[in-house]
Design a protein around this motif. Structure first.
Motif, short mmCIF file in Angstrom:
data_model
loop_
_atom_site.label_atom_id
_atom_site.label_comp_id
_atom_site.label_asym_id
_atom_site.label_seq_id
_atom_site.Cartn_x
_atom_site.Cartn_y
_atom_site.Cartn_z
N ILE A 99 -8.61 -0.76 4.84
CA ILE A 99 -7.52 -1.03 3.90
C ILE A 99 -6.23 -0.64 4.59
N PHE A 100 -5.32 -1.58 4.71
CA PHE A 100 -4.02 -1.36 5.31
C PHE A 100 -2.99 -1.22 4.19
N PHE A 101 -2.20 -0.16 4.25
CA PHE A 101 -1.24 0.15 3.19
C PHE A 101 0.15 -0.33 3.56
N ASN A 102 0.98 -0.44 2.54
CA ASN A 102 2.35 -0.90 2.74
C ASN A 102 3.16 -0.01 3.68
N ASP A 103 2.80 1.27 3.76
CA ASP A 103 3.54 2.19 4.64
C ASP A 103 3.01 2.20 6.08
N GLY A 104 2.02 1.35 6.39
CA GLY A 104 1.50 1.25 7.75
C GLY A 104 0.24 2.05 8.03
N THR A 105 -0.17 2.92 7.12
CA THR A 105 -1.40 3.69 7.32
C THR A 105 -2.61 2.84 6.92
N GLY B 276 -13.61 2.66 5.04
CA GLY B 276 -14.64 3.21 4.18
C GLY B 276 -15.42 2.14 3.45
N TYR B 277 -16.15 2.58 2.42
CA TYR B 277 -17.03 1.72 1.63
C TYR B 277 -16.54 1.66 0.19
N VAL B 278 -16.52 0.47 -0.39
CA VAL B 278 -16.10 0.28 -1.77
C VAL B 278 -17.22 0.77 -2.70
N LEU B 279 -16.87 1.73 -3.55
CA LEU B 279 -17.82 2.22 -4.55
C LEU B 279 -17.63 1.49 -5.87
N HIS C 224 -1.52 -1.66 -5.88
CA HIS C 224 -0.14 -2.01 -5.56
C HIS C 224 0.32 -1.42 -4.22
N ALA C 225 -0.41 -0.43 -3.69
CA ALA C 225 -0.07 0.19 -2.42
C ALA C 225 -0.71 -0.51 -1.22
N ILE C 226 -1.56 -1.50 -1.48
CA ILE C 226 -2.33 -2.16 -0.42
C ILE C 226 -1.59 -3.39 0.09
N LYS C 227 -1.50 -3.47 1.42
CA LYS C 227 -0.94 -4.67 2.05
C LYS C 227 -2.02 -5.72 2.23
N TYR C 228 -3.16 -5.33 2.84
CA TYR C 228 -4.31 -6.24 2.94
C TYR C 228 -5.58 -5.46 3.24
N ILE C 229 -6.72 -6.15 3.06
CA ILE C 229 -8.04 -5.58 3.27
C ILE C 229 -8.81 -6.51 4.19
#
Length: 71
Positions: A24-30, A34-37, A58-63
């Motif tokens: 999972i890539f976040f809007n802030d670049g981090t 992991g695994y989706v539960l 809302h914090a996710i850029k892309y997966i």
């Protein structure tokens, strides 16, 4: 009656069922790997190194599916 297909729900549900590891890539670049539960309309629950993280969508850029052999 035409069935309403929810692409996001189907994608996350297939990842969860198949127990695929994702990035999972976040809007802030981090990013987190992991695994989706589980997931709902606003959040994703991710298992990362034996810890559970509640992530707001809302914090996710892309997966994407995690691939250790990327060049």
């Amino acid at each position: 009656m035409e069935e309403n297909v929810n692409t996001q729900k189907n994608y996350l549900n297939n990842i969860r069922k198949d127990k695929k590891q994702i990035e999972i890539f976040f809007n802030d670049g981090t990013k987190l790997i992991g695994y989706v539960l589980g997931f709902d309309e606003f959040t994703i629950t991710l298992l990362v190194k034996k810890e559970i993280h509640l992530i707001y969508k809302h914090a996710i850029k892309y997966i994407k599916i995690y691939n250790r052999q990327e060049f």
